[in-house]
Design a protein around this motif. Structure first.
Motif, PDB file in Angstrom:
ATOM      1  N   LEU A   1       6.107  -0.674 -17.057  1.00 38.27           N
ATOM      2  CA  LEU A   1       5.081  -0.748 -16.002  1.00 38.27           C
ATOM      3  C   LEU A   1       5.369   0.187 -14.841  1.00 38.27           C
ATOM      4  O   LEU A   1       4.668   0.163 -13.837  1.00 38.27           O
ATOM      5  N   THR A   2       6.422   1.008 -14.977  1.00 40.04           N
ATOM      6  CA  THR A   2       6.747   1.886 -13.866  1.00 40.04           C
ATOM      7  C   THR A   2       7.308   3.211 -14.362  1.00 40.04           C
ATOM      8  O   THR A   2       7.850   3.292 -15.463  1.00 40.04           O
ATOM      9  N   VAL A   3       7.128   4.246 -13.542  1.00 38.77           N
ATOM     10  CA  VAL A   3       7.651   5.592 -13.869  1.00 38.77           C
ATOM     11  C   VAL A   3       9.002   5.804 -13.187  1.00 38.77           C
ATOM     12  O   VAL A   3       9.980   6.195 -13.817  1.00 38.77           O
TER      13      VAL A   3
ATOM     14  N   ASP B   1      14.377   6.727  -1.700  1.00 38.38           N
ATOM     15  CA  ASP B   1      14.717   7.606  -2.819  1.00 38.38           C
ATOM     16  C   ASP B   1      14.724   6.687  -4.034  1.00 38.38           C
ATOM     17  O   ASP B   1      15.657   5.887  -4.200  1.00 38.38           O
ATOM     18  N   ASN B   2      13.696   6.767  -4.869  1.00 41.90           N
ATOM     19  CA  ASN B   2      13.563   5.816  -5.986  1.00 41.90           C
ATOM     20  C   ASN B   2      14.578   6.071  -7.101  1.00 41.90           C
ATOM     21  O   ASN B   2      14.919   5.168  -7.843  1.00 41.90           O
ATOM     22  N   ILE B   3      15.048   7.321  -7.201  1.00 41.11           N
ATOM     23  CA  ILE B   3      15.998   7.635  -8.283  1.00 41.11           C
ATOM     24  C   ILE B   3      17.359   7.038  -7.950  1.00 41.11           C
ATOM     25  O   ILE B   3      17.993   6.399  -8.771  1.00 41.11           O
TER      26      ILE B   3
ATOM     27  N   GLY C   1      -1.155   4.270  -4.506  1.00 36.74           N
ATOM     28  CA  GLY C   1      -0.444   4.382  -5.781  1.00 36.74           C
ATOM     29  C   GLY C   1      -1.179   5.335  -6.709  1.00 36.74           C
ATOM     30  O   GLY C   1      -1.711   6.354  -6.274  1.00 36.74           O
ATOM     31  N   THR C   2      -1.270   4.924  -7.980  1.00 41.10           N
ATOM     32  CA  THR C   2      -2.006   5.761  -8.942  1.00 41.10           C
ATOM     33  C   THR C   2      -3.462   5.327  -9.007  1.00 41.10           C
ATOM     34  O   THR C   2      -4.190   5.655  -9.937  1.00 41.10           O
ATOM     35  N   GLY C   3      -3.873   4.530  -8.013  1.00 39.56           N
ATOM     36  CA  GLY C   3      -5.286   4.138  -7.898  1.00 39.56           C
ATOM     37  C   GLY C   3      -5.681   3.036  -8.873  1.00 39.56           C
ATOM     38  O   GLY C   3      -4.821   2.449  -9.502  1.00 39.56           O
TER      39      GLY C   3
ATOM     40  N   GLY D   1       0.853  -1.186   0.000  1.00 39.95           N
ATOM     41  CA  GLY D   1       0.000   0.000   0.000  1.00 39.95           C
ATOM     42  C   GLY D   1       0.892   1.240   0.000  1.00 39.95           C
ATOM     43  O   GLY D   1       2.037   1.193   0.442  1.00 39.95           O
ATOM     44  N   THR D   2       0.353   2.327  -0.509  1.00 37.51           N
ATOM     45  CA  THR D   2       1.149   3.557  -0.645  1.00 37.51           C
ATOM     46  C   THR D   2       0.977   4.496   0.542  1.00 37.51           C
ATOM     47  O   THR D   2      -0.156   4.774   0.956  1.00 37.51           O
ATOM     48  N   ILE D   3       2.126   4.953   1.075  1.00 35.63           N
ATOM     49  CA  ILE D   3       2.105   6.069   2.031  1.00 35.63           C
ATOM     50  C   ILE D   3       2.393   7.352   1.250  1.00 35.63           C
ATOM     51  O   ILE D   3       1.645   8.331   1.338  1.00 35.63           O
ATOM     52  N   ILE D   4       3.470   7.315   0.447  1.00 34.67           N
ATOM     53  CA  ILE D   4       3.782   8.444  -0.444  1.00 34.67           C
ATOM     54  C   ILE D   4       4.035   7.897  -1.853  1.00 34.67           C
ATOM     55  O   ILE D   4       4.916   7.067  -2.051  1.00 34.67           O
ATOM     56  N   ASN D   5       3.290   8.380  -2.827  1.00 36.22           N
ATOM     57  CA  ASN D   5       3.506   8.012  -4.234  1.00 36.22           C
ATOM     58  C   ASN D   5       4.689   8.828  -4.752  1.00 36.22           C
ATOM     59  O   ASN D   5       4.684  10.051  -4.673  1.00 36.22           O
ATOM     60  N   ALA D   6       5.689   8.139  -5.285  1.00 34.54           N
ATOM     61  CA  ALA D   6       6.979   8.774  -5.635  1.00 34.54           C
ATOM     62  C   ALA D   6       6.958   9.497  -6.967  1.00 34.54           C
ATOM     63  O   ALA D   6       7.938  10.163  -7.332  1.00 34.54           O
ATOM     64  N   ILE D   7       5.890   9.409  -7.720  1.00 33.74           N
ATOM     65  CA  ILE D   7       5.915   9.938  -9.098  1.00 33.74           C
ATOM     66  C   ILE D   7       6.164  11.451  -9.128  1.00 33.74           C
ATOM     67  O   ILE D   7       6.878  11.950  -9.997  1.00 33.74           O
TER      68      ILE D   7
ATOM     69  N   SER E   1      -4.332  -1.874  -9.912  1.00 36.88           N
ATOM     70  CA  SER E   1      -5.228  -1.297  -8.935  1.00 36.88           C
ATOM     71  C   SER E   1      -4.552  -0.322  -7.972  1.00 36.88           C
ATOM     72  O   SER E   1      -5.197   0.259  -7.127  1.00 36.88           O
ATOM     73  N   GLY E   2      -3.218  -0.210  -8.063  1.00 36.75           N
ATOM     74  CA  GLY E   2      -2.493   0.680  -7.153  1.00 36.75           C
ATOM     75  C   GLY E   2      -1.910  -0.045  -5.960  1.00 36.75           C
ATOM     76  O   GLY E   2      -1.426   0.576  -5.019  1.00 36.75           O
ATOM     77  N   LEU E   3      -1.963  -1.418  -5.995  1.00 36.71           N
ATOM     78  CA  LEU E   3      -1.411  -2.207  -4.879  1.00 36.71           C
ATOM     79  C   LEU E   3      -0.068  -2.825  -5.276  1.00 36.71           C
ATOM     80  O   LEU E   3       0.412  -3.770  -4.655  1.00 36.71           O
ATOM     81  N   SER E   4       0.497  -2.290  -6.370  1.00 39.91           N
ATOM     82  CA  SER E   4       1.831  -2.684  -6.835  1.00 39.91           C
ATOM     83  C   SER E   4       1.950  -4.165  -7.144  1.00 39.91           C
ATOM     84  O   SER E   4       2.923  -4.822  -6.754  1.00 39.91           O
ATOM     85  N   SER E   5       0.941  -4.690  -7.825  1.00 37.74           N
ATOM     86  CA  SER E   5       0.988  -6.107  -8.228  1.00 37.74           C
ATOM     87  C   SER E   5       2.194  -6.366  -9.132  1.00 37.74           C
ATOM     88  O   SER E   5       2.773  -7.454  -9.095  1.00 37.74           O
TER      89      SER E   5
HETATM   90  O1  LIG Z   1       5.556   3.613 -11.239  1.00 35.59           O
HETATM   91  C1  LIG Z   1       6.005   4.220 -10.225  1.00 35.59           C
HETATM   92  O2  LIG Z   1       7.117   4.758 -10.191  1.00 35.59           O
HETATM   93  C2  LIG Z   1       5.158   4.290  -9.011  1.00 35.59           C
HETATM   94  C3  LIG Z   1       3.872   3.798  -9.046  1.00 35.59           C
HETATM   95  C4  LIG Z   1       2.917   3.943  -7.956  1.00 35.59           C
HETATM   96  O3  LIG Z   1       2.437   2.689  -7.540  1.00 35.59           O
HETATM   97  P1  LIG Z   1       1.326   1.843  -8.399  1.00 35.59           P
HETATM   98  O4  LIG Z   1       2.044   1.348  -9.608  1.00 35.59           O
HETATM   99  O5  LIG Z   1       0.903   0.740  -7.484  1.00 35.59           O
HETATM  100  O6  LIG Z   1       0.211   2.787  -8.756  1.00 35.59           O
HETATM  101  C5  LIG Z   1       3.502   4.659  -6.713  1.00 35.59           C
HETATM  102  O7  LIG Z   1       2.829   4.249  -5.527  1.00 35.59           O
HETATM  103  C6  LIG Z   1       4.960   4.439  -6.541  1.00 35.59           C
HETATM  104  O8  LIG Z   1       5.424   5.230  -5.432  1.00 35.59           O
HETATM  105  C7  LIG Z   1       5.740   4.860  -7.779  1.00 35.59           C
END
Ligand SMILES: O=C(O)C1=C[C@@H](OP(=O)(O)O)[C@@H](O)[C@H](O)C1
Ligand SMILES: Nc1ncnc2c1ncn2[C@@H]1O[C@H](COP(=O)(O)OP(=O)(O)O)[C@@H](O)[C@H]1O
Length: 285
Positions: A133-135, A154-156, A244-246, A13-19, A91-95
């Motif tokens: 599948l990811t940003v 820090d995702n970067i 996530g992005t819902g 589950g998301t606390i902070i979406n990193a996008i 669905s935003g649960l990072s499957s």
């Molecule tokens: O693609 C990405 O970089 C991200 C996608 C999001 O999750 P979901 O893919 O579950 O929406 C977000 O919560 C995450 O912090 C970053």
């Protein structure tokens, strides 16, 4: 000697979406994806993927994960990879992060390779990037799924800034509303300065505030209802927000409040009751 292994990994589950900023935070949820990988030393490089229980989902990601591991070790084996999942997809649960973790880990198990956590995470993230599948690489989601508990990242730079546990023993309610996923990256990036406020709360351990604020911001940017999280809080959830992005929303609450929060959310769609996960990914066979 048969080269076969099965591994599981957790939803997050998301606390902070990193996008918006590149920094994120997520927590493990006890919904699992299971991957079984069998390898054949035949030099044919023929990889077959089967997604059980989700016939509409293509096996591209799971075949990519196995290929990336075999390429890393310079092996031209054939393989069969089978997944089954409890995690709602898209669905935003990072499957995707959870599935990448489970398949890469199972492939390492089938090879009998030493379990190098960072290498496994990076091969999984590479696969998610390869499949577009990811940003940001979703290192927050990937590490929360792999280790369990809370990760702040820090995702970067692909760095874990902090790992933690929630101070309360909470149930996790997941709402799957009848809303369409909308990944409008440019609108999400407009939130940068405000998500930074929420991220600073997260860094000092105020996870409930961070999750709620993040959810209001991203729901507004993506045109999802902001009232849903407020309805949850009005019915005793300790926090709630878009994941996530819902389009999924999550609500955290004490056991005694589950029915009340569930009732408040059910008018918007299906509700799954789960719990926090602190086990993460593991080889189970
Ligand atoms: O693609 C990405 O970089 C991200 C996608 C999001 O999750 P979901 O893919 O579950 O929406 C977000 O919560 C995450 O912090 C970053
Ligand atoms: N159990 C699974 N087996 C195979 N691929 C899966 C599975 N679960 C998810 N995926 C892959 O991940 C994609 C969904 O990931 P994504 O679009 O990032 O949504 P989310 O991460 O929010 O669930 C699916 O389209 C599919 O490619």
């Amino acid at each position: 000697m048969d080269m076969k292994a099965t591994a599981v990994a957790s939803a997050s589950g998301t606390i902070i979406n990193a996008i918006a900023t590149g920094n994120g935070s997520a927590f493990g949820i006890n919904l699992k994806v299971k991957a079984t990988v069998e390898l054949f030393d035949d030099g044919k490089n023929n990889i077959e993927g089967v997604v059980k229980d989700n016939p509409k989902v293509k096996p591209n990601l799971i075949k990519r994960c196995v290929k990336n591991v075999l390429d890393y070790f310079g092996l031209n084996y054939s393989a069969k990879v089978i997944t089954e999942t409890q995690i709602p997809i898209k669905s935003g649960l990072s499957s995707s992060s959870a599935t990448s973790n489970a398949v890469v880990l199972a492939t390492f198990g089938a090879l009998g390779e030493r379990i190098d956590d960072e290498l496994i995470l990076n091969l999984g993230i590479k696969s998610s990037f390869d499949e577009k599948l990811t940003v940001t690489g979703a290192y927050d989601d990937a590490t929360a799924s792999y280790y369990g508990g809370i990760t702040v990242t820090d995702n970067i730079k692909r760095k874990i800034l902090k790992r933690d546990k929630f101070k309360d023993d909470l149930k996790v309610l997941i709402l799957i509303p009848n809303l369409k996923k909308n990944v409008d990256v440019s609108r999400m990036k407009l939130l940068k300065d405000y998500v930074e406020v929420a991220f600073n709360e997260c860094l000092i351990g105020n996870y409930y505030r961070a999750l709620f604020l993040n959810g209001i911001l991203y729901a507004s940017a993506l045109n999802f209802p902001t009232s849903i999280a407020i309805d949850a809080i009005e019915n005793s959830a300790v926090t709630s927000g878009l994941s996530g992005t819902g389009p999924s929303y999550i609500a955290l609450c004490y056991e005694e409040d589950v029915e009340k929060v569930k009732k408040a959310l059910e008018k918007y769609g299906m509700v799954i009751v789960s719990e926090l996960d602190y086990r993460g990914a593991e080889i189970i066979g």
